[in-house]
Design an enzyme around this catalytic site. Structure first.
Site: not given
Length: 488
Positions: A99-100
């Site tokens: 996600e990052h």
């Protein structure tokens, strides 16, 4: 951003009002039902189908559109049915790390450029990772929807970044773990209770990952996770706002529809063994007050049809609301008020829904001069009182009225509507699940609530976690500042 998918009580009752790191336990089948055929409208109730349009693109991606023309804005969300429960031992934290990294570039975008472009459009954006799913969202002026759909489709299909970006972002994630878990005694208590309560289920691993796994994670581990799970048939795009469904469909086909179809990887079932005895852990940490948390294994709502397990899951949600669903509910009156009070704070939640097994939790902070053991006994005594004496008609009517009111109020938020629709899809539920769940909850009787209070609160289903306060080290009072980029 991490999202723990254990519902807060009234979020469960109102069904799925996501937000920030709020807790959100909802349940769906372990294997979601098959999607409709390409470009075929999903089967929903007449009331829901009048407002919500659901189709499946030829490559398998689901598109859900709900017009809401009260303001010239639109929310665009991409949901991927993959979370920390899809990781394996030794690689915990992969879903969150990816996600990052989704913000770190693509074939056409430099690191950080995605966020800069959304801001330039007058929008705001972020993302979240949970046990069950990962989501990305933007809220923009409605006439800018095409721009964010193109941006999101690009990074979904072509996420690219150099190894040095991974190294820098891993330092951010490790600091996020230190700030939100390692330096937070109550978060550490919850993490260790989950690890003790679940043995085979992947729910025993934290969403952010164990620090040792983060230490050994590589950039190629994250790239492989993206290739494995970020496929159109494992994703849904939800758009709510001042939009025309046909126009959104055309945009989706132009952007997401060009991504090649690939099969969703097979998921191995990892059922949790039946618990056969009480489990008890203590967590020692610098803190001012003790905490006690009682987690009982509870049935999961597996769809919306009537069945013994589904009926019990709904009755347990009503039980949680009777105990702690409103100001002045049973636990607050009995345990936090008066000269003989045993708690400074109490809380109850029922998991209800999720891709994995669920828990019913009783939680409290002992009052000064009271012990965790006294509070534990008092919490269990309140459930036992309902098991013996039942609940009143007024209590039952009150919590049902609150659910209906919450269902109405949440429609004031375009973001809330998009979050709910995406969450329902991620758990394999139909787009009208909110209405159908309210109707199911309305049928719960006082006798059913009393029956589940008798059935699910024995020692064999229980994991008790106690926070044992330790003296503070003066050096620990100096908090590290959050690193730059700690947003998601």
């Amino acid at each position: 951003m991490l999202l723990n998918t254990r519902f807060s009580l009234m979020a469960a009752a109102a069904l799925l009002a996501l937000g920030g790191c709020a807790s959100l336990p909802a349940s769906a089948p372990a294997t979601p039902p098959a999607a409709p055929a390409a470009s075929e409208s999903a089967s929903v109730s007449p009331a829901a189908s009048a407002a919500i349009h659901q189709t499946v693109l030829p490559n398998g991606l689901t598109l859900i559109v709900k017009p809401d023309r009260r303001a010239p804005t639109a929310v665009h969300m991409l949901w991927v049915r993959v979370g920390s429960m899809d990781e394996v031992d030794g690689l915990s934290g992969l879903a969150h790390m990816l996600e990052h990294m989704m913000f770190k570039g693509s074939d056409t975008l430099a690191p950080g450029e995605f966020s800069r472009r959304v801001a330039a459009l007058g929008g705001q954006e972020n993302a979240f990772t949970s046990l069950d799913f990962t989501g990305y969202y933007q809220q923009v002026p409605a006439h800018r929807l095409a721009d964010v759909m193109a941006l999101e489709a690009d990074r979904f299909a072509h996420n690219r970044w150099p190894d040095d970006e991974f190294t820098r972002e891993m330092a951010v994630v490790k600091e996020e773990r230190r700030l939100r878990t390692d330096d937070n005694p109550r978060a550490r208590l919850h993490e260790q209770q989950m690890a003790a309560a679940f043995m085979a289920s992947p729910y025993h691993r934290p969403v952010i990952g164990w620090m040792g796994d983060l230490d050994s994670m590589t950039a190629d581990d994250v790239r492989a996770f993206h290739r494995h799970w970020y496929v159109p048939a494992n994703a849904a795009v939800v758009v709510v706002g001042d939009v025309d469904p046909a126009a959104v469909q055309a945009l989706a086909e132009k952007t997401y529809g060009r991504i090649p179809a690939r099969a969703v990887p097979a998921r191995k079932p990892r059922p949790e063994p039946v618990q056969t005895g009480l489990r008890r852990i203590e967590v020692k940490a610098p803190a001012e007050q003790a905490v006690v948390s009682l987690a009982f294994k509870a049935p999961r709502l597996d769809g919306l049809d009537a069945s013994p397990a589904n009926d019990d899951a709904l009755a347990l949600t009503v039980l949680a609301a009777v105990l702690d669903g409103y100001q002045g509910a049973r636990l607050e009156r009995a345990l936090t008020q008066g000269p003989r009070r045993v708690a400074d704070a109490v809380h109850t939640s029922n998991g209800l829904m999720g891709r994995g097994p669920q828990l019913f939790t009783l939680y409290g902070v002992p009052a000064k001069g009271r012990t965790p053991a006294e509070l534990e006994a008092a919490l269990r005594a309140e459930v036992a009182r309902i098991a013996q004496n039942g609940i009143g008609a007024a209590e039952l009517a009150r919590v049902k009225t609150q659910w209906v009111a919450s269902q109405t109020y949440k429609r004031d938020s375009v973001m809330g509507q998009a979050q709910e629709l995406g969450h329902q899809w991620a758990l394999g539920l139909p787009v009208d699940a909110d209405e159908r769940l309210i109707e199911r909850l309305r049928t719960v009787t006082a006798e059913q609530v009393q029956a589940v209070a008798r059935r699910y609160f024995g020692d064999d289903q229980l994991t008790v976690a106690t926070l044992v306060p330790q003296p503070r080290d003066a050096r620990q009072d100096t908090r590290r500042p959050a690193p730059a980029g700690l947003r998601h």
